[in-house]
Design a protein around this motif. Structure first.
Motif, PDB file in Angstrom:
ATOM      1  N   ASN A 329       0.861  -1.181   0.000  1.00 15.84           N
ATOM      2  CA  ASN A 329       0.000   0.000   0.000  1.00 15.84           C
ATOM      3  C   ASN A 329       0.898   1.232   0.000  1.00 15.84           C
ATOM      4  O   ASN A 329       1.217   1.781   1.058  1.00 15.84           O
ATOM      5  CB  ASN A 329      -0.917  -0.022   1.229  1.00 15.84           C
ATOM      6  N   PRO A 330       1.336   1.653  -1.199  1.00 15.68           N
ATOM      7  CA  PRO A 330       2.318   2.746  -1.286  1.00 15.68           C
ATOM      8  C   PRO A 330       1.877   4.032  -0.604  1.00 15.68           C
ATOM      9  O   PRO A 330       2.718   4.869  -0.261  1.00 15.68           O
ATOM     10  CB  PRO A 330       2.467   2.944  -2.797  1.00 15.68           C
ATOM     11  N   ALA A 331       0.582   4.200  -0.369  1.00 14.74           N
ATOM     12  CA  ALA A 331       0.125   5.409   0.303  1.00 14.74           C
ATOM     13  C   ALA A 331       0.408   5.352   1.803  1.00 14.74           C
ATOM     14  O   ALA A 331       0.327   6.369   2.498  1.00 14.74           O
ATOM     15  CB  ALA A 331      -1.365   5.617   0.062  1.00 14.74           C
ATOM     16  N   LYS A 332       0.723   4.154   2.292  1.00 14.97           N
ATOM     17  CA  LYS A 332       0.989   3.977   3.721  1.00 14.97           C
ATOM     18  C   LYS A 332       2.486   3.859   3.951  1.00 14.97           C
ATOM     19  O   LYS A 332       3.199   3.274   3.137  1.00 14.97           O
ATOM     20  CB  LYS A 332       0.271   2.717   4.223  1.00 14.97           C
ATOM     21  N   MET A 333       2.973   4.422   5.071  1.00 13.37           N
ATOM     22  CA  MET A 333       4.399   4.361   5.396  1.00 13.37           C
ATOM     23  C   MET A 333       4.628   3.332   6.496  1.00 13.37           C
ATOM     24  O   MET A 333       3.847   3.221   7.449  1.00 13.37           O
ATOM     25  CB  MET A 333       4.908   5.721   5.866  1.00 13.37           C
ATOM     26  N   LEU A 334       5.700   2.574   6.346  1.00 12.07           N
ATOM     27  CA  LEU A 334       6.148   1.651   7.381  1.00 12.07           C
ATOM     28  C   LEU A 334       7.257   2.358   8.170  1.00 12.07           C
ATOM     29  O   LEU A 334       8.314   2.670   7.627  1.00 12.07           O
ATOM     30  CB  LEU A 334       6.674   0.350   6.762  1.00 12.07           C
ATOM     31  N   THR A 335       7.015   2.615   9.449  1.00 14.39           N
ATOM     32  CA  THR A 335       7.979   3.370  10.263  1.00 14.39           C
ATOM     33  C   THR A 335       8.488   2.493  11.397  1.00 14.39           C
ATOM     34  O   THR A 335       7.702   1.888  12.130  1.00 14.39           O
ATOM     35  CB  THR A 335       7.338   4.641  10.849  1.00 14.39           C
ATOM     36  N   SER A 336       9.804   2.421  11.503  1.00 15.98           N
ATOM     37  CA  SER A 336      10.450   1.659  12.569  1.00 15.98           C
ATOM     38  C   SER A 336      11.536   2.545  13.193  1.00 15.98           C
ATOM     39  O   SER A 336      11.856   3.628  12.690  1.00 15.98           O
ATOM     40  CB  SER A 336      11.055   0.357  12.042  1.00 15.98           C
ATOM     41  N   TYR A 337      12.108   2.060  14.279  1.00  8.50           N
ATOM     42  CA  TYR A 337      13.136   2.862  14.936  1.00  8.50           C
ATOM     43  C   TYR A 337      14.188   1.968  15.569  1.00  8.50           C
ATOM     44  O   TYR A 337      14.012   0.758  15.708  1.00  8.50           O
ATOM     45  CB  TYR A 337      12.514   3.765  16.005  1.00  8.50           C
ATOM     46  N   ASP A 338      15.278   2.603  15.947  1.00  6.72           N
ATOM     47  CA  ASP A 338      16.371   1.917  16.634  1.00  6.72           C
ATOM     48  C   ASP A 338      16.823   2.789  17.800  1.00  6.72           C
ATOM     49  O   ASP A 338      16.670   4.022  17.774  1.00  6.72           O
ATOM     50  CB  ASP A 338      17.538   1.661  15.672  1.00  6.72           C
ATOM     51  N   ILE A 339      17.358   2.167  18.830  1.00 10.18           N
ATOM     52  CA  ILE A 339      17.966   2.884  19.961  1.00 10.18           C
ATOM     53  C   ILE A 339      19.463   2.690  19.845  1.00 10.18           C
ATOM     54  O   ILE A 339      19.962   1.560  19.892  1.00 10.18           O
ATOM     55  CB  ILE A 339      17.443   2.359  21.310  1.00 10.18           C
ATOM     56  N   ILE A 340      20.182   3.805  19.690  1.00  6.47           N
ATOM     57  CA  ILE A 340      21.590   3.746  19.305  1.00  6.47           C
ATOM     58  C   ILE A 340      22.444   4.472  20.338  1.00  6.47           C
ATOM     59  O   ILE A 340      22.100   5.560  20.806  1.00  6.47           O
ATOM     60  CB  ILE A 340      21.791   4.391  17.917  1.00  6.47           C
ATOM     61  N   ASP A 341      23.586   3.862  20.699  1.00 11.69           N
ATOM     62  CA  ASP A 341      24.545   4.504  21.605  1.00 11.69           C
ATOM     63  C   ASP A 341      25.079   5.758  20.923  1.00 11.69           C
ATOM     64  O   ASP A 341      25.630   5.691  19.818  1.00 11.69           O
ATOM     65  CB  ASP A 341      25.693   3.525  21.913  1.00 11.69           C
ATOM     66  N   ASN A 342      24.917   6.911  21.578  1.00 13.87           N
ATOM     67  CA  ASN A 342      25.311   8.173  20.952  1.00 13.87           C
ATOM     68  C   ASN A 342      26.455   8.863  21.690  1.00 13.87           C
ATOM     69  O   ASN A 342      26.708  10.043  21.494  1.00 13.87           O
ATOM     70  CB  ASN A 342      24.101   9.118  20.902  1.00 13.87           C
ATOM     71  N   ASP A 343      27.152   8.105  22.546  1.00  9.50           N
ATOM     72  CA  ASP A 343      28.269   8.658  23.314  1.00  9.50           C
ATOM     73  C   ASP A 343      29.547   8.470  22.513  1.00  9.50           C
ATOM     74  O   ASP A 343      30.036   7.353  22.348  1.00  9.50           O
ATOM     75  CB  ASP A 343      28.357   7.954  24.669  1.00  9.50           C
ATOM     76  N   SER A 346      32.291   6.379  23.931  1.00  9.80           N
ATOM     77  CA  SER A 346      32.006   4.979  24.245  1.00  9.80           C
ATOM     78  C   SER A 346      32.579   4.053  23.174  1.00  9.80           C
ATOM     79  O   SER A 346      32.600   4.389  21.987  1.00  9.80           O
ATOM     80  CB  SER A 346      30.488   4.773  24.348  1.00  9.80           C
ATOM     81  N   ALA A 347      33.016   2.879  23.601  1.00  6.62           N
ATOM     82  CA  ALA A 347      33.493   1.871  22.650  1.00  6.62           C
ATOM     83  C   ALA A 347      32.365   1.372  21.774  1.00  6.62           C
ATOM     84  O   ALA A 347      32.602   0.818  20.698  1.00  6.62           O
ATOM     85  CB  ALA A 347      34.136   0.707  23.400  1.00  6.62           C
ATOM     86  N   ASN A 348      31.124   1.567  22.221  1.00  2.00           N
ATOM     87  CA  ASN A 348      29.956   1.106  21.461  1.00  2.00           C
ATOM     88  C   ASN A 348      29.252   2.255  20.746  1.00  2.00           C
ATOM     89  O   ASN A 348      28.072   2.122  20.384  1.00  2.00           O
ATOM     90  CB  ASN A 348      28.971   0.413  22.408  1.00  2.00           C
ATOM     91  N   TYR A 349      29.958   3.358  20.556  1.00  2.00           N
ATOM     92  CA  TYR A 349      29.341   4.502  19.874  1.00  2.00           C
ATOM     93  C   TYR A 349      28.779   4.073  18.514  1.00  2.00           C
ATOM     94  O   TYR A 349      29.408   3.350  17.764  1.00  2.00           O
ATOM     95  CB  TYR A 349      30.366   5.619  19.686  1.00  2.00           C
ATOM     96  N   ASN A 350      27.567   4.554  18.228  1.00  2.00           N
ATOM     97  CA  ASN A 350      26.895   4.320  16.948  1.00  2.00           C
ATOM     98  C   ASN A 350      26.463   2.872  16.771  1.00  2.00           C
ATOM     99  O   ASN A 350      26.261   2.413  15.647  1.00  2.00           O
ATOM    100  CB  ASN A 350      27.785   4.740  15.768  1.00  2.00           C
ATOM    101  N   THR A 351      26.302   2.159  17.885  1.00  3.14           N
ATOM    102  CA  THR A 351      25.896   0.753  17.831  1.00  3.14           C
ATOM    103  C   THR A 351      24.494   0.606  18.416  1.00  3.14           C
ATOM    104  O   THR A 351      24.162   1.216  19.432  1.00  3.14           O
ATOM    105  CB  THR A 351      26.884  -0.126  18.613  1.00  3.14           C
ATOM    106  N   SER A 352      23.687  -0.214  17.770  1.00  2.00           N
ATOM    107  CA  SER A 352      22.311  -0.441  18.212  1.00  2.00           C
ATOM    108  C   SER A 352      22.284  -1.231  19.516  1.00  2.00           C
ATOM    109  O   SER A 352      22.936  -2.277  19.641  1.00  2.00           O
ATOM    110  CB  SER A 352      21.536  -1.209  17.140  1.00  2.00           C
TER     111      SER A 352
END
Length: 553
Positions: A329-343, A346-352
């Motif tokens: 249904n191209p008129a509808k958007m599928l929206t998802s998200y991620d929680i990402i280390d933003n420090d 941190s050794a895990n910077y930019n990692t989900s």
């Protein structure tokens, strides 16, 4: 035994003199009401009464000090109460400004009113007591504590101390407070962490014409330039032309894009079919200046502070959204998200946190080798969690999730999102920090001035409004805490004053017992001594006639 006439005369004079001295002393005691006229009268009582007199005078000074302290604290408390009223007025205006029916002009009228409240608050922060000392300057009572560098930019020139008054030999009561503690050291957000809109991030998806979409991800090799990009699709040749705003271009065939190519610092992958009706053109904003959707984030809560204190929790994350058309249904958007280390430290910077995907290297984690961020026909939106407007975003591992950065992680916090985030939109979560009240008001005034009557402008303003209301709530809580402390000190001062006054009564009672005259006893002694003196005079007058010469003559 032979007694000389001279001895009789001397003894009579001596006795009369003693009685006169006794009578003089008693008469002095009766006229002064004091039992001890000189230290020699009663050395022990005299020394004791002197100590008690000194203690009484010192105690009277403590009573005076307590009265001064209570008066100063009452003035401080009244000013803080006034400040609370001003902040509540600003809160009311802020809530009023959130009404969707207000126009730009009406929001600016609200902003003008807030400016007046801001100046009133600044005046209260610079209040002086009756001696000309600033209430909220710490030790530096003669220094104006708050100096405005510009609207919303106020410098604190006081210090962190508290002036105190001695109210007993062992107790001082603070009579001033540091303005920094009241108006500057206010935690933003919910007091534990703060949420805010941030710059959009890759990957982004652009739909071109009536065909498929193109996904842009960051190339780990680097070279990406934040810019505007234009995507043109030639339906005849089936080629994409991707042009950077500064003139750099790349051309690749549709077949190559399906497999993925690196160009302009991005990994470009096409999904879907070529346009058939017309050539397609789309603009891709990669300046990363502001979110493009209508997502609104809540201040969030920490339901379990013990879990939030987990050493693995660095309290610096971004919640990033990915939105693509639904193939069915191209008129509808599928929206998802991620929680990402933003420090960045941190050794895990930019990692989900959810599935361990590394956005810097574009690789999956060893714990979840199947993780991907490339959309496909079978997985049109590759982000790990589906977004539902109004639902909570929970900072813990959820059922069915595998390959988490920290297996079984649960930080005991959550935020909620509403609205429709655009592809690439992101929101930050950071540990709360000190943010002064004047900056909060200045920021909100700026948001009112920049308000645009669009869906995007409304979402941007609502995010700023949520932040402002949270910060104002924290400011009220901070001032109420300081006010409670002042009330406690006032109560202590009243208790100390009562104790000091009771001590004075006890001191004076003891001094009275030591030095005050017993009038009944003194009058009796005075009468008795008078009788003694009269008897001495009469006996002396009789004795002086016992001369032998009187008989010879």
């Amino acid at each position: 035994m032979r007694v000389a006439t001279s001895s009789i005369y001397n003894l009579g004079v001596f006795n009369m003199n003693n009685r006169q001295v006794d009578l003089f002393k008693l008469q002095n005691q009766l006229s002064t009401g004091r039992k001890i006229l000189t230290p020699s009268d009663d050395p022990v009582s005299s020394a004791r009464s002197l100590d008690l007199t000194q203690a009484t005078r010192q105690n009277e000074q403590y009573v005076t000090n307590v009265k001064y302290a209570n008066d100063t604290m009452a003035l401080t408390e009244a000013n803080l109460q006034h400040a609370i009223g001003v902040i509540q007025d600003i809160q009311q205006l802020a809530v009023q400004s959130g009404a969707t029916t207000l126009t730009n002009a009406e929001k600016r009228m609200v902003e003008a009113d807030i400016r007046g409240k801001y100046q009133e608050l600044l005046g209260l922060a610079n209040t002086t007591d009756g001696n000309g000392l600033y209430l909220f300057a710490g030790f530096k009572g003669d220094t104006k504590p708050f100096n405005e560098q510009g609207y919303g930019n106020v410098r604190y020139d006081g210090d962190q101390g508290q002036r105190a008054v001695q109210v007993s030999p062992s107790r001082q009561i603070p009579v001033s407070d540091s303005g920094s503690d009241i108006f500057v050291k206010i935690k933003n957000g919910n007091g534990t962490f703060t949420t805010a809109q941030t710059q959009p991030e890759l990957p982004r998806t652009v739909r071109v014409g009536d065909g498929g979409s193109i996904q842009f991800s960051r190339d780990p090799a680097g070279g990406f330039v934040a810019s505007d990009y234009r995507v043109d699709w030639d339906s005849v040749s089936g080629n994409y032309t991707i042009t950077r705003a500064d003139g750099a271009t790349t051309v690749a065939s549709h077949a190559a894009l399906v497999g993925g190519v690196s160009a302009l610092g991005m990994v470009i992958t096409a999904q879907g079919n070529q346009p058939t009706a017309v050539n397609g053109t789309a603009t891709f904003d990669a300046k990363l200046q502001a979110n493009g959707g209508t997502g609104v984030v809540s201040p969030g809560v920490v339901a379990d502070p013990v879990k939030w204190a987990n050493p693995l929790n660095n309290q610096n994350y971004r919640v990033q959204f990915h939105s693509v058309p639904d193939p069915n249904n191209p008129a509808k958007m599928l929206t998802s998200y991620d929680i990402i280390d933003n420090d960045t430290a941190s050794a895990n910077y930019n990692t989900s946190l959810i599935d361990g995907w590394n956005y810097t290297t574009s690789t999956a984690s060893a714990a979840n080798p199947t993780a991907t961020r490339t959309d496909s026909a079978g997985n049109p939106n590759s982000f790990p969690r589906k977004y539902t407007a109004g639902a909570d975003i929970i900072f813990s591992q959820q059922t069915g999730e595998t390959g988490a950065l920290y297996p079984g992680w649960d930080f005991g916090g959550k935020i909620s999102m509403d609205g429709v985030p655009k592809d690439g939109d992101s929101f930050s979560l950071e540990a709360s920090r000190d943010y002064d009240l004047f900056s909060t008001i200045g920021d909100f005034s700026a948001a009112l001035e920049r308000y645009e009557e669009t869906n995007l402008g409304g979402a941007t303003f609502q995010n700023k409004l949520n932040t402002t209301l949270s910060n104002l709530d924290n400011a009220l809580t901070r001032i109420l805490t300081i006010q409670a402390g002042i009330g406690s000190r006032q109560k202590e001062g009243e208790s100390v004053q009562s104790t000091n006054e009771d001590l004075n009564v006890q001191y004076k009672t003891t001094i009275s017992k030591l030095t005050d005259l017993d009038y009944a006893q003194a009058i009796s002694d005075f009468t008795q001594t008078q009788t003694y003196l009269d008897a001495a005079r009469k006996s002396f007058s009789s004795i002086q006639n016992l001369s032998l010469f009187q008989y010879i003559s």
